[in-house]
Design an enzyme around this catalytic site. Structure first.
Site, PDB file in Angstrom:
ATOM      1  N   GLY A 184     -14.455  21.812  26.339  1.00  0.00           N
ATOM      2  CA  GLY A 184     -13.877  20.368  26.955  1.00  0.00           C
ATOM      3  C   GLY A 184     -14.841  19.501  26.452  1.00  0.00           C
ATOM      4  O   GLY A 184     -15.767  19.668  25.679  1.00  0.00           O
ATOM      5  N   LYS A 239     -11.056  20.622  16.553  1.00  0.00           N
ATOM      6  CA  LYS A 239     -11.578  19.173  16.896  1.00  0.00           C
ATOM      7  C   LYS A 239     -12.847  19.074  16.044  1.00  0.00           C
ATOM      8  O   LYS A 239     -13.117  17.916  15.671  1.00  0.00           O
ATOM      9  CB  LYS A 239     -11.900  18.778  18.381  1.00  0.00           C
ATOM     10  CG  LYS A 239     -12.760  19.761  19.133  1.00  0.00           C
ATOM     11  CD  LYS A 239     -14.192  19.186  19.079  1.00  0.00           C
ATOM     12  CE  LYS A 239     -15.044  20.168  19.857  1.00  0.00           C
ATOM     13  NZ  LYS A 239     -16.374  19.721  19.732  1.00  0.00           N
ATOM     14  N   THR A 296     -16.419  14.104  20.700  1.00  0.00           N
ATOM     15  CA  THR A 296     -16.861  14.770  19.617  1.00  0.00           C
ATOM     16  C   THR A 296     -16.915  13.682  18.591  1.00  0.00           C
ATOM     17  O   THR A 296     -18.040  13.437  17.397  1.00  0.00           O
ATOM     18  CB  THR A 296     -16.413  16.066  19.118  1.00  0.00           C
ATOM     19  OG1 THR A 296     -16.509  16.928  20.012  1.00  0.00           O
ATOM     20  CG2 THR A 296     -17.218  16.631  17.792  1.00  0.00           C
ATOM     21  N   ASN A 304     -21.026  17.413  14.206  1.00  0.00           N
ATOM     22  CA  ASN A 304     -20.043  17.446  13.404  1.00  0.00           C
ATOM     23  C   ASN A 304     -19.716  16.032  12.890  1.00  0.00           C
ATOM     24  O   ASN A 304     -19.361  15.692  11.779  1.00  0.00           O
ATOM     25  CB  ASN A 304     -18.768  17.998  13.794  1.00  0.00           C
ATOM     26  CG  ASN A 304     -18.927  19.559  14.197  1.00  0.00           C
ATOM     27  OD1 ASN A 304     -19.053  20.539  13.244  1.00  0.00           O
ATOM     28  ND2 ASN A 304     -19.186  19.956  15.397  1.00  0.00           N
TER      29      ASN A 304
END
Length: 379
Positions: A184, A239, A296, A304
């Site tokens: 999460g 993701k 993210t 990332n």
């Protein structure tokens, strides 16, 4: 020998960072193992008298003396290389990966695999690219018990070539392991200093997810449960690919509209592949999917997103990877997901373009042109 290695550890820590990276690169190229860096995740708010073993990396440094057996609950934090074990034990802080955060007395840094025989539960936080080799080393020391052994996985990736999720790899190597995905929107940099967060513990056997929920929930971390192990793992892995695309938008100054559209269409792709692999659609609209994607894609802590931002500013992929201390899972996940989507004949245009940028040096403007000039369709 131990004094020599300790001296080497201290000398390496005194090096300027650019020189340090050169030394690390040399070690990577000349040692027998494939890994050097690690990024510990420290569980917060444990409850009960469970003893957790958190494993990192694949090298086995010299063992450190065990902590007092009477101090429960306790976390045995296995670190590599040797200098990290020595430094964390001495400083009670992981200065390279989580600077400024003091580790509690219950956290014990060690390089001794034998300690896992005494552990009640495990948290595995190894980058996906090193997971199989790590577990091969761990397997001979794995406890043999009649009851299932809880293994909490915080790994977010898909194995290259096999397309296996972390739970599938863990179950293959560790007989009797009952894997619970823990995923999460939760950056260690925030949680470690007491900032609020929510996360999902997922297992097909809800009682194991609920057990982890009780262990790791606190007044700062709210843990929800789910039975969708597949969706929770895939949400955390997929993701990262979309976060690279979001970072490219930031680096190339494409604006908020473009980034929002990209994240939204990326979520569609995540859901499309996840459902095809047996996940529940609603999982991707919860914490393990949309929630993790937002964090993210917008946070300065997101590795990332930072990779994408640097690409958007014109840096080369090889130079970005060489300069990174931690692993950006989305780079390798993009390759796995691209190959898997082709195999399953699933349309994932954003992922395809990210793959082309990362592995075939496609020009970013060309990638954007290809996305914008696809045949028009309904949402």
């Amino acid at each position: 020998e131990q004094r020599r290695r300790l001296l080497g550890a201290h000398l390496i820590n005194l090096l300027p960072y650019p020189v340090y990276r050169q030394v690390v690169g040399f070690i990577k190229r000349n040692r027998k193992t494939d890994a050097f860096d690690c990024n510990p995740v420290i569980p917060q708010g444990q409850k009960g008298s469970v003893r957790l073993w958190l494993t990192q990396d694949i090298d086995t440094p010299d063992p450190v003396d065990r902590a007092d057996e009477t101090k429960l609950p306790r976390v045995d934090l296995r670190l590599s290389p040797f200098l990290l074990v020595e430094n964390v034990t001495r400083d009670r802080e992981n200065r390279r990966f989580l600077p400024g955060v003091a580790l509690g007395d219950r956290v014990k840094a060690t390089g001794d695999f034998n300690l896992c025989r005494e552990s009640d539960a495990f948290i595995v936080a190894v980058p996906m690219v090193y997971l199989s080799k790590t577990l091969e080393r761990l397997a001979p020391h794995w406890p043999k018990r009649d009851a299932p052994i809880p293994v909490v996985s915080v790994i977010k990736g898909i194995e290259q070539g096999t397309f296996r999720r972390a739970s599938e790899i863990i179950s293959t190597h560790l007989p009797g392991a009952e894997v619970i995905a823990f995923s999460g929107p939760m950056h260690a940099e925030e949680l470690a200093v007491g900032m609020y967060a929510s996360i999902v513990a997922a297992s097909p056997k809800i009682e194991f997810a609920e057990e982890v929920q009780q262990w790791l929930s606190s007044d700062r971390l709210r843990v929800y449960t789910s039975t969708d192990l597949i969706g929770t793992e895939l949400g955390g892995a997929l993701k990262n690919v979309i976060a690279i695309a979001a970072g490219i938008c930031d680096g190339a100054n494409y604006g908020d509209n473009a980034k929002s559209a990209l994240m939204t269409r990326g979520l569609v792709e995540m859901t499309r592949l996840g459902v095809a692999l047996g996940a529940k659609r609603e999982t991707f609209y919860g914490l393990a999917g949309l929630g993790d994607l937002i964090t993210t894609s917008v946070s300065p802590h997101g590795r990332n997103r930072r990779v994408g931002e640097r690409l958007g500013k014109g840096e080369k992929m090889s130079a970005i990877l060489e300069s990174m201390v931690q692993v950006a899972e989305g780079v390798w996940t993009a390759k796995s997901v691209h190959e898997l989507s082709k195999k399953l004949k699933i349309d994932m245009p954003v992922t395809t373009e990210i793959y082309q940028i990362l592995f075939h040096d496609e020009d970013i403007e060309q990638a954007v042109h290809d996305l914008m000039h696809r045949p028009l369709s309904s949402e």
